[in-house]
Design a protein around this motif. Structure first.
Motif, PDB file in Angstrom:
ATOM      1  N   UNK A  94      51.381  28.729  30.118  1.00 36.75           N
ATOM      2  CA  UNK A  94      50.143  29.702  29.858  1.00 36.75           C
ATOM      3  C   UNK A  94      50.272  30.565  28.337  1.00 36.75           C
ATOM      4  N   UNK A  95      51.662  31.547  29.564  1.00 38.64           N
ATOM      5  CA  UNK A  95      51.907  32.822  28.730  1.00 38.64           C
ATOM      6  C   UNK A  95      53.335  32.756  28.464  1.00 38.64           C
ATOM      7  N   UNK A  97      37.099  29.671  28.165  1.00 40.05           N
ATOM      8  CA  UNK A  97      36.680  30.761  27.697  1.00 40.05           C
ATOM      9  C   UNK A  97      38.020  31.457  26.779  1.00 40.05           C
ATOM     10  N   UNK A  98      37.215  32.969  26.289  1.00 34.21           N
ATOM     11  CA  UNK A  98      37.466  33.748  25.902  1.00 34.21           C
ATOM     12  C   UNK A  98      37.317  35.437  25.832  1.00 34.21           C
ATOM     13  N   UNK A  99      37.251  35.037  27.271  1.00 33.81           N
ATOM     14  CA  UNK A  99      36.615  36.617  26.860  1.00 33.81           C
ATOM     15  C   UNK A  99      37.189  37.954  27.415  1.00 33.81           C
ATOM     16  N   UNK A 100      38.608  37.738  28.044  1.00 33.19           N
ATOM     17  CA  UNK A 100      39.746  37.817  28.388  1.00 33.19           C
ATOM     18  C   UNK A 100      38.917  38.151  30.056  1.00 33.19           C
ATOM     19  N   UNK A 101      40.481  38.577  30.963  1.00 32.12           N
ATOM     20  CA  UNK A 101      39.536  37.971  32.543  1.00 32.12           C
ATOM     21  C   UNK A 101      39.056  39.480  33.025  1.00 32.12           C
ATOM     22  N   UNK A 131      43.980  31.199  25.717  1.00 31.87           N
ATOM     23  CA  UNK A 131      45.330  30.684  26.376  1.00 31.87           C
ATOM     24  C   UNK A 131      45.420  31.946  27.186  1.00 31.87           C
ATOM     25  N   UNK A 132      45.233  33.536  27.089  1.00 31.91           N
ATOM     26  CA  UNK A 132      45.397  34.719  27.455  1.00 31.91           C
ATOM     27  C   UNK A 132      44.105  34.924  28.930  1.00 31.91           C
ATOM     28  N   UNK A 133      43.127  34.391  28.248  1.00 30.91           N
ATOM     29  CA  UNK A 133      41.892  34.501  29.095  1.00 30.91           C
ATOM     30  C   UNK A 133      42.467  33.839  30.379  1.00 30.91           C
ATOM     31  N   UNK A 134      42.823  32.552  30.392  1.00 34.86           N
ATOM     32  CA  UNK A 134      43.270  31.771  31.627  1.00 34.86           C
ATOM     33  C   UNK A 134      43.891  32.023  32.440  1.00 34.86           C
ATOM     34  N   UNK A 135      44.773  33.132  31.786  1.00 41.48           N
ATOM     35  CA  UNK A 135      46.238  33.278  32.377  1.00 41.48           C
ATOM     36  C   UNK A 135      45.774  34.392  33.110  1.00 41.48           C
ATOM     37  N   UNK A 136      45.449  34.648  32.814  1.00 35.06           N
ATOM     38  CA  UNK A 136      44.492  36.669  33.719  1.00 35.06           C
ATOM     39  C   UNK A 136      44.152  36.151  34.847  1.00 35.06           C
ATOM     40  N   UNK A 137      42.939  34.861  34.308  1.00 33.04           N
ATOM     41  CA  UNK A 137      42.226  35.081  35.479  1.00 33.04           C
ATOM     42  C   UNK A 137      43.039  33.691  36.617  1.00 33.04           C
ATOM     43  N   UNK A 150      46.472  33.742  37.301  1.00 32.68           N
ATOM     44  CA  UNK A 150      47.409  34.907  37.797  1.00 32.68           C
ATOM     45  C   UNK A 150      46.755  35.899  38.831  1.00 32.68           C
ATOM     46  N   UNK A 151      45.265  36.593  38.412  1.00 33.79           N
ATOM     47  CA  UNK A 151      44.578  37.624  38.884  1.00 33.79           C
ATOM     48  C   UNK A 151      44.781  37.207  39.733  1.00 33.79           C
ATOM     49  N   UNK A 152      43.892  36.362  39.936  1.00 38.47           N
ATOM     50  CA  UNK A 152      42.931  35.741  41.389  1.00 38.47           C
ATOM     51  C   UNK A 152      42.853  34.735  41.871  1.00 38.47           C
ATOM     52  N   UNK A 153      43.783  34.157  41.822  1.00 36.08           N
ATOM     53  CA  UNK A 153      44.573  32.752  42.089  1.00 36.08           C
ATOM     54  C   UNK A 153      46.105  33.144  43.256  1.00 36.08           C
ATOM     55  N   UNK A 154      46.870  34.202  41.868  1.00 36.15           N
ATOM     56  CA  UNK A 154      48.611  33.898  42.109  1.00 36.15           C
ATOM     57  C   UNK A 154      48.454  35.323  42.805  1.00 36.15           C
ATOM     58  N   UNK A 155      48.209  36.404  42.614  1.00 33.81           N
ATOM     59  CA  UNK A 155      48.505  37.453  42.449  1.00 33.81           C
ATOM     60  C   UNK A 155      47.826  38.517  44.457  1.00 33.81           C
ATOM     61  N   UNK A 156      46.689  38.208  43.212  1.00 36.73           N
ATOM     62  CA  UNK A 156      45.611  38.947  45.076  1.00 36.73           C
ATOM     63  C   UNK A 156      45.901  38.028  46.186  1.00 36.73           C
TER      64      UNK A 156
END
Lengths: 316, 537
Positions: B52-53, B142-146, B76-82, B84-90
């Motif tokens: 996605x990135x 969704x298109x809200x940003x993470x 795309x940037x919303x799903x990328x953020x969600x 990467x943050x909640x499922x990868x780096x945390x």
């Protein structure tokens, strides 16, 4: 734009840029210094050159030094950051007030004498206070050249920013709070004029008359109103479908709308246009999203809508 | 279990219990297998996030439409953020390396609650599916940003509630892991493993566990409030109902800022293990590093407001949040000084993990120092919500946590799989990745200073130069990533068998076989008075 040749575009530029200079200066010093030392250690104490390590457990005095020195330096940075920002929080009493309306996806401006524009006209060397009004969702009003930014929060009282433009020119205004589909197209221009020129622009009725004269064509006044208030961010006049339906050829034609969940067909007439502006979600054109357009009640007068209708009649 | 039996048993990879194959893995309560379950699930989500990135960077190659329309870009940037943050780096380092290594490093056979540990992984998987379902069923992605900022998220995302519920389930997985680690570290250390002999990676997991336990419940509170508003029309966040959108931002960042420290602390821990090993030297300032870990964990709770300097908080609040943000920078600086000092007069064996660790220090410094620009009020007003923030954030989370993850996977690879990776390809992968990383994110600092807002589908022509460089960087980075992953996957199958302690380290995980046996130790070790995790001769 952040570039040296327009560094003095507003009264805040000096304080903000000074903070940048101090923070970035210290940062680069540390970054370069520590990186060089690290690479030197990796080279000098490589096991080829230094086969046996010397065991050192630490040094209390060093720990104290590299706690206290960075602490003092961060406090210096904090101070410059605070000093450059403090004046932004209180607008002078004699500031000229302009109301900024932000909505998906345009800004427009209302002056004390009721004049409305889609470009922010500003007098040089005069404090200006912008009263920020978000009509739907969060937006953020950002003029990079002036170093100012403030979120526009729906329903928030006392939502403002102020500055004093100090250089004649045109400056970009961006929305920096993500606000949906056309966020990246939500921008506008600040046009700073000499005080006298601005005064003339504000009060000169002949100029107004000239503008009116230019609007002799049927519907021209309505078109101007719609440009200023930003209708064309979502509606085209050439049949292209954006977020909202196109205006092309709608006058007098039948459209299929959803009213209270029921589909029905109506003819576009004066009542329908007026209702669509004041209560956009009541009769929603079939196939479009609910809730994207907000009411323009209080933004437009009945006379304005009459002009808009005159214009729409001409869009064939 | 008798000693002889344990010694005869195969290692944890080949061990066969009640079930065979995949079932044998997903029903296993062995902390090592759970660590690998996390590794594979996280890598899967990471790959999706990377694709996605790359798509986003390709779109930004030129102004106007390049490959996708605005709506697709925003999703795309919303799903990328969600992802990467909640499922990868945390979950990232604690769930993978924490699970695999922490019990061995403290001389235990497993975590305190092995079944709860497996449940955490199931909750993680459930959370992933819940969030993904919320993302894709309904009115499109969704298109809200993470950040799901109100009130836009309430207008557009009919699926906000399930998405936040999914985040809560993911959070619960995080809480349980944290709880499990806290109890394990308190109660299961082997004889002689005093707090002052605990490896620094374990110390950072300890600090992280407290944050996981205390900050994550805020997601639950937010969920309850959103449910009250959505289901019963109580005005909490939505101004149309009389709510306050800024309250939402506060609640969001009260969790999400400490979450950044959940991401970075274990990364710092891994670096604190790798540098002494490859320098063959006692870590410099062991106690100072521990103190700075705990200081970050504590002060990290109190700085969330620095995300909101332009949102319209009170002036006093802004003042304090800025001050505290500068204070939280100091413990990070202390760590950097101690890491570099550990190299001084060492006998440095430059191997792939050390390349990653040294480049971690470099990119982490850039990330941290650019954070000072964002922590100061005047400068933040200019660069807030511009590409500058995106650059800073990726330097910390991808440069910091990502580089440390790469350092860690190369460092512990021989222990995990019992085989050594191909060193030539590993170094090549690092170099390509590092160059790509710098080219991808550095131009964003410049673009942000010039005033280019973030989350921008389209941009003015004047911003194109920086964007072209950034997009090229994304391709280089992706090439490096492919080299690294292919090399690791091949080496896990066909690499040369690894010794027990290929790096000559002193921590306990290197004193057991590679790969470790099912129960880690035949006999619970005892730490003598003179032993320690960094006692090199």
């Amino acid at each position: 734009m952040y570039s040296p040749e327009i560094t003095q575009a507003s009264n805040f530029v000096k304080g903000v840029d000074q903070a940048f200079l101090v923070i970035l200066g210290i940062s680069f010093l540390f970054l370069i210094g520590l990186t060089v030392v690290m690479i030197w250690f990796l080279y000098r104490y490589n096991r080829k050159r230094n086969p046996v390590a010397t065991q050192i457990h630490g040094s209390t005095s060093l720990e104290i030094i590299w706690t206290v020195v960075p602490f003092l330096l961060t406090m210096v940075m904090f101070y410059y950051g605070w000093a450059g920002w403090k004046p932004m929080t209180k607008a002078p009493k004699d500031a000229m007030e302009i109301t900024v309306y932000g909505r998906m996806w345009n800004f427009n401006y209302e002056y004390a004498n009721g004049r409305r524009t889609d470009t922010l006209y500003l007098p040089k060397d005069q404090a200006v206070k912008l009263n920020l009004k978000a009509m739907d969702v969060l937006h953020s009003f950002y003029i990079p050249a002036f170093r100012v930014k403030q979120d526009m929060v729906p329903g928030k009282k006392d939502n403002f920013m102020w500055f004093e433009p100090q250089r004649v020119g045109n400056y970009e205004i961006f929305c920096t709070e993500y606000c949906g589909l056309s966020h990246s197209y939500m921008y506008s221009t600040a046009k700073v004029m000499e005080a006298a020129e601005f005064e003339k622009w504000m009060t000169d009725t002949t100029q107004l008359a000239a503008e009116v004269a230019a609007m002799e064509a049927p519907g021209a006044a309505g078109k101007k109103i719609m440009q200023n208030i930003g209708c064309f961010a979502c509606h085209t006049v050439d049949g292209t479908k954006l977020v909202g339906p196109s205006f092309k050829g709608i006058w007098g034609h039948e459209v299929s709308v959803i009213t209270d969940g029921q589909k029905r067909t109506i003819t576009v007439d004066e009542d329908y246009i007026k209702k669509s502006i004041y209560d956009p979600n009541a009769d929603l054109v079939d196939g479009f999203m609910k809730g994207l357009m907000v009411s323009y009640q209080g933004q437009l007068k009945d006379e304005d809508i009459a002009e808009i209708i005159e214009y729409l009649k001409t869009v064939k | 279990m008798h000693k002889e039996q344990a010694a005869n048993m195969s290692n944890y990879l080949t061990y066969q219990g009640k079930y065979k194959g995949l079932l044998g893995w997903i029903t296993s309560t062995d902390h090592k297998r759970i660590g690998l379950l996390y590794l594979y699930s996280i890598l899967t989500m990471f790959s999706v996030g990377v694709l996605l990135g790359l798509a986003m960077k390709l779109e930004l190659l030129a102004p106007g439409k390049t490959i996708m329309d605005a709506q697709t870009y925003n999703s795309t940037f919303t799903v990328h953020g969600v992802i990467m943050i909640f499922m990868v780096v945390v979950p990232g380092l604690p769930a993978v390396f924490g699970n695999f290594l922490m019990p061995i490093m403290i001389g235990a056979k497993d975590v305190a609650f092995p079944k709860l540990n497996l449940l955490s992984w199931y909750l993680y998987v459930a959370g992933v599916f819940l969030v993904l379902a919320a993302l894709f069923f309904g009115n499109g992605a969704p298109d809200t940003g993470w950040t799901f900022y109100a009130p836009y998220s309430f207008k557009t995302g009919t699926n906000l509630l399930p998405a936040v519920f999914g985040a809560f389930v993911l959070g619960f997985s995080s809480i349980l892991t944290g709880l499990n680690f806290l109890v394990t570290i308190h109660r299961m250390r082997c004889p002689g493993m005093k707090w002052t002999k605990l490896p620094l990676f374990v110390w950072t997991l300890y600090g992280t566990a407290w944050i996981q336990l205390l900050a994550t419940p805020v997601v639950g509170i937010t969920l309850v409030l959103i449910a009250l508003e959505r289901l019963f029309g109580v005005g909490v966040f939505d101004p149309a109902l009389g709510g306050d959108p800024i309250l939402y931002q506060h609640l969001f960042w009260i969790y999400s800022h400490p979450a950044v420290y959940i991401m970075i602390l274990p990364a710092m821990g891994a670096i604190s293990e790798i540098i002494p090993t490859f320098a063959q030297k006692q870590v410099f300032g062991y106690k100072a590093i521990i103190a700075s870990t705990m200081a970050i964990a504590f002060v990290g709770y109190l700085v969330w407001g620095h995300h909101m300097f332009t949102a319209g908080m009170s002036g006093t609040a802004q003042y304090y949040f800025s001050l505290l943000t500068f204070i939280v920078a100091i413990p990070s600086a202390i760590k950097v000084f101690n890491w570099i000092s550990t190299m001084y007069k060492g006998s440095i064996n430059v191997q792939t993990p050390l390349y990653w660790a040294a480049s971690f220090i470099f990119v982490f410094m850039i990330g941290g120092l650019s954070g000072l620009v964002l922590g100061a009020l005047a400068t933040d007003v200019h660069v807030h919500d511009t590409a500058f923030v995106v650059a800073h954030f990726h330097y910390i989370v991808f440069g910091g946590t990502g580089f440390a993850f790469m350092a860690a996977i190369h460092y512990w690879f021989p222990k995990i799989y019992g085989r050594m990776y191909d060193k030539g390809w590993a170094n090549a992968g690092w170099l390509v990745f590092f160059i790509g990383f710098l080219a991808l994110y550095t131009p964003m600092f410049y673009l942000g200073m010039m005033g280019m807002p973030r989350r921008y589908y389209d941009y003015m022509k004047e911003f194109q130069g920086g964007n072209i460089l950034s997009t090229f960087g994304s391709w280089i980075l992706a090439t490096g990533l492919v080299i690294i992953i292919v090399n690791l996957v091949k080496s896990a199958r066909h690499g040369t068998p690894a010794e027990m302690d290929p790096w000559h380290s002193k921590t306990l995980e290197w004193q057991v076989s590679s790969p470790p046996s099912v129960e880690n130790f035949d006999e619970i070790p005892e730490i003598a008075e003179n032993d320690g995790p960094y006692n090199y001769k």
